[in-house]
Design an enzyme around this catalytic site. Structure first.
Site, PDB file in Angstrom:
ATOM      1  N   HIS A 150     -10.615  -2.289   4.668  1.00 14.39           N
ATOM      2  CA  HIS A 150     -10.519  -1.627   5.900  1.00 14.39           C
ATOM      3  C   HIS A 150     -11.144  -0.389   6.375  1.00 14.39           C
ATOM      4  O   HIS A 150     -10.870   0.360   7.158  1.00 14.39           O
ATOM      5  CB  HIS A 150      -8.992  -1.480   6.141  1.00 14.39           C
ATOM      6  N   ASP A 151     -12.007   0.089   5.153  1.00 14.82           N
ATOM      7  CA  ASP A 151     -12.808   1.588   5.451  1.00 14.82           C
ATOM      8  C   ASP A 151     -14.114   1.196   5.486  1.00 14.82           C
ATOM      9  O   ASP A 151     -14.729   2.330   5.647  1.00 14.82           O
ATOM     10  CB  ASP A 151     -12.371   2.489   4.170  1.00 14.82           C
ATOM     11  N   ASP A 201       0.845  -1.245  -0.020  1.00 15.85           N
ATOM     12  CA  ASP A 201      -0.072  -0.117   0.090  1.00 15.85           C
ATOM     13  C   ASP A 201       0.753   0.860  -0.059  1.00 15.85           C
ATOM     14  O   ASP A 201       1.698   1.313   0.925  1.00 15.85           O
ATOM     15  CB  ASP A 201      -0.893  -0.022   1.284  1.00 15.85           C
ATOM     16  N   ASP A 228      -2.892   4.548  -2.709  1.00 19.67           N
ATOM     17  CA  ASP A 228      -3.894   5.307  -1.996  1.00 19.67           C
ATOM     18  C   ASP A 228      -4.082   6.775  -2.584  1.00 19.67           C
ATOM     19  O   ASP A 228      -3.303   7.395  -2.804  1.00 19.67           O
ATOM     20  CB  ASP A 228      -3.103   5.465  -0.449  1.00 19.67           C
TER      21      ASP A 228
HETATM   22  C1  NOJ Z   1      -7.648   5.980   1.794  1.00 19.22           C
HETATM   23  C2  NOJ Z   1      -7.566   4.838   2.961  1.00 19.22           C
HETATM   24  O1  NOJ Z   1      -8.194   3.622   2.401  1.00 19.22           O
HETATM   25  C3  NOJ Z   1      -7.809   5.182   4.167  1.00 19.22           C
HETATM   26  O2  NOJ Z   1      -7.960   4.270   5.222  1.00 19.22           O
HETATM   27  C4  NOJ Z   1      -7.138   6.442   4.541  1.00 19.22           C
HETATM   28  O3  NOJ Z   1      -7.692   6.790   5.852  1.00 19.22           O
HETATM   29  C5  NOJ Z   1      -7.005   7.467   3.728  1.00 19.22           C
HETATM   30  N1  NOJ Z   1      -7.010   7.047   2.426  1.00 19.22           N
HETATM   31  C6  NOJ Z   1      -5.907   8.366   3.819  1.00 19.22           C
HETATM   32  O4  NOJ Z   1      -4.617   8.015   3.617  1.00 19.22           O
END
Ligand code: NOJ
Length: 531
Positions: free
Chosen positions: A316-317, A99, A196
């Site tokens: 993870h989001d 990542d 990202d």
């Molecule tokens: C996207 C990522 O998936 C998320 O977890 C993160 O908080 C933001 N980008 C900032 O890096």
């Protein structure tokens, strides 16, 4: 296997390292923990691992705020552990995707620490500094995107937390430094990257305010015309691609911020990214029509380009699919969406624990770690729910760690865990493993055409997967009632089912929540699930 390109034909498994397996007893998962579980992953049948950040981080955004791009956070191990992981994974034919968070660093990164000193230091314009707030830009995590820095006496820009300042990609030195990050990891033998929010790297050069629109939160009340998606991005992707192409079969998938069809087309292709995430499955309701719409969108996009689709139910989001679609501890609906994911014409991404139907944990305010959760509680409890420790067995802390884990283990771990599910032939784990194996065996399932059959009763989803010499029919009963389905002409034999064997003609009545894969007999042997 003939013509098997890992990132197109394989199954990619996302690991959130701090929650996977703890070998150094600090309550956090680590790299050696992933190495220790490679047999498990190989047995599940995955082809690549995407590792969420494990770099040094002060954890303002749990790893997505990086203070050194070229190292491993001591809590997660060392570069030597990383090398061991890559070597051991490759021995098992498992690729490694990192990542890369190159839009912003942590405020603790040496670059920012230097940059904030004064306006004459060598890194003074490595970030976006202004004397006054120049525009209306908002942070997606809430509040203004410009924060005043006492030390430097100026404002700096951050799309995410104030602890995550955005770097200045227009500065050639920054651009070079970020390209060197790619090279650093490629030289350590990684196979690719997940980028990202890559399309945020460049902001409008004149820093113009975004036009306004109607919306709930301040961030949504703007059309994000100037705080991302600038034309310079394309040349960066080309440069990245030329670096990647120097290494065999290396790949990059982009997380497009506020993705649209137009952006996916703009940033992907033979000279740019290999793949773009599409999140329609993530947001879809548990309704065949909604999933079908997502499939049609991908298929029409893919027709316009050479893009190979990919599908994601979880990361993870967002809340896990078992939390979004499940009813209590029953996995019937989870099997439906898992079967959907694994029979798509498109690379499936699995998120750790999805294969055992892990549910989100629910936290009290004082237990919340995720910054947006702290800020918006109780309207939005943040993303900790889907980041709880992997449930390996029924021992203390689900076998994840002998110490108190950084987030609580889900209380259902006594029954819902890998060890228990490996023994149960009807578990979601064995179901997932068998479908991955079936996908590996049949090119039709990986790459064959997909033809949705629209004349189906409500709550039933059916599609044909078709290759030159094979036809596979997938039928998914989304409902808790029996449903009768008229089969396409001819005789259809069971290829995969937990409930039946045999051959069917004309019509078939599916049991509640039944998953059924049929094929037109040619010379195909019936697939025998191995336990
Ligand atoms: C996207 C990522 O998936 C998320 O977890 C993160 O908080 C933001 N980008 C900032 O890096």
């Amino acid at each position: 296997m003939q013509d098997f390109l890992w990132w197109r034909d394989g199954v990619i498994y996302q690991i959130y390292p701090r929650s996977f397996f703890d070998t150094n007893q600090n309550g956090l998962g680590d790299l050696a923990g992933i190495t220790a579980k490679l047999n498990y992953l190989a047995n599940l049948g995955v082809d690549a691992l995407w590792l969420s950040p494990f770099y040094p981080t002060p954890d303002a955004d749990f790893g997505y705020d990086i203070s050194d791009y070229a190292d491993v956070d001591a809590r997660f191990g060392s570069l030597a552990d990383f090398d061991d992981l890559v070597e051991a994974s490759h021995k098992k034919g498992i690729r490694i995707i990192l990542d890369l968070v190159l839009n912003h660093t942590s405020e603790q990164h040496l670059w920012f620490q230097t940059s904030r000193r004064d306006s004459t230091n060598p890194k003074q314009d490595w970030y976006l500094w202004q004397d006054h707030i120049p525009n209306n830009w908002e942070s997606i995590f809430g509040g203004k995107a410009w924060t005043f820095d006492e030390q430097r006496g100026q404002y700096y820009y951050h799309m995410f937390l104030k602890e995550q300042p955005d770097v200045n990609w227009r500065n050639p030195e920054v651009r070079k430094a970020q390209m060197d990050v790619l090279r650093f990891w490629l030289e350590r033998d990684v196979d690719g990257f997940r980028l990202d929010v890559f399309n945020l790297y460049f902001k409008d050069e004149q820093l113009r305010s975004n036009p306004k629109k109607w919306g709930r939160r301040a961030f949504e009340r703007q059309i994000h015309l100037y705080d991302g998606d600038q034309p310079e991005m394309e040349s960066v992707l080309k440069e990245m691609r030329s670096i990647l192409d120097k290494y065999p079969e290396c790949y990059a998938v982009g997380e497009t911020f506020l993705a649209t069809r137009e952006k996916i087309l703009r940033y992907n292709g033979p000279e740019k990214l290999h793949a773009a995430f599409d999140f329609e499955f993530l947001w879809s309701k548990y309704k065949p029509k909604k999933f079908l719409k997502a499939i049609e969108n991908w298929e029409s996009l893919a027709k316009e380009t050479n893009l190979f689709p990919n599908y994601v139910l979880s990361n993870h989001d967002v809340p896990r699919p078992a939390t979004r679609y499940g009813k209590g501890e029953d996995d019937a609906r989870i099997k439906i969406v898992m079967a959907l994911l694994l029979t798509m014409r498109g690379t499936p991404f699995l998120y750790y624990g999805e294969e055992i139907g892990m549910r989100d944990i629910s936290l009290k305010y004082h237990e919340i770690m995720d910054p947006p959760g702290k800020k918006y509680y109780p309207f939005n409890k943040g993303r900790d729910g889907c980041r709880s420790p992997m449930q390996w067995d029924d021992s203390t802390n689900a076998g994840f760690s002998s110490e108190k884990p950084w987030l609580p283990v889900h209380p259902n771990y006594k029954n819902r865990n890998v060890a228990a599910q490996q023994k149960d032939k009807n578990s979601i784990f064995n179901f997932t493993r068998q479908l991955i194996a079936l996908r590996k065996k049949h090119q039709t399932l990986r790459r064959g055409e997909i033809i949705p059959l629209t004349e189906t009763p409500r709550d039933l989803m059916a599609y044909l997967r078709k290759d030159s010499d094979e036809k596979i029919l997938v039928i998914l009963n989304f409902s808790k009632k029996k449903k009768t389905f008229t089969l396409p002409k001819g005789s259809w034999k069971v290829l995969f089912s937990e409930k039946r064997k045999g051959e069917f003609k004309e019509e078939i009545t599916l049991l509640p929540h039944e998953v059924l894969l049929l094929f037109k007999p040619s010379n195909l042997p019936t697939f025998k699930p191995s336990n």
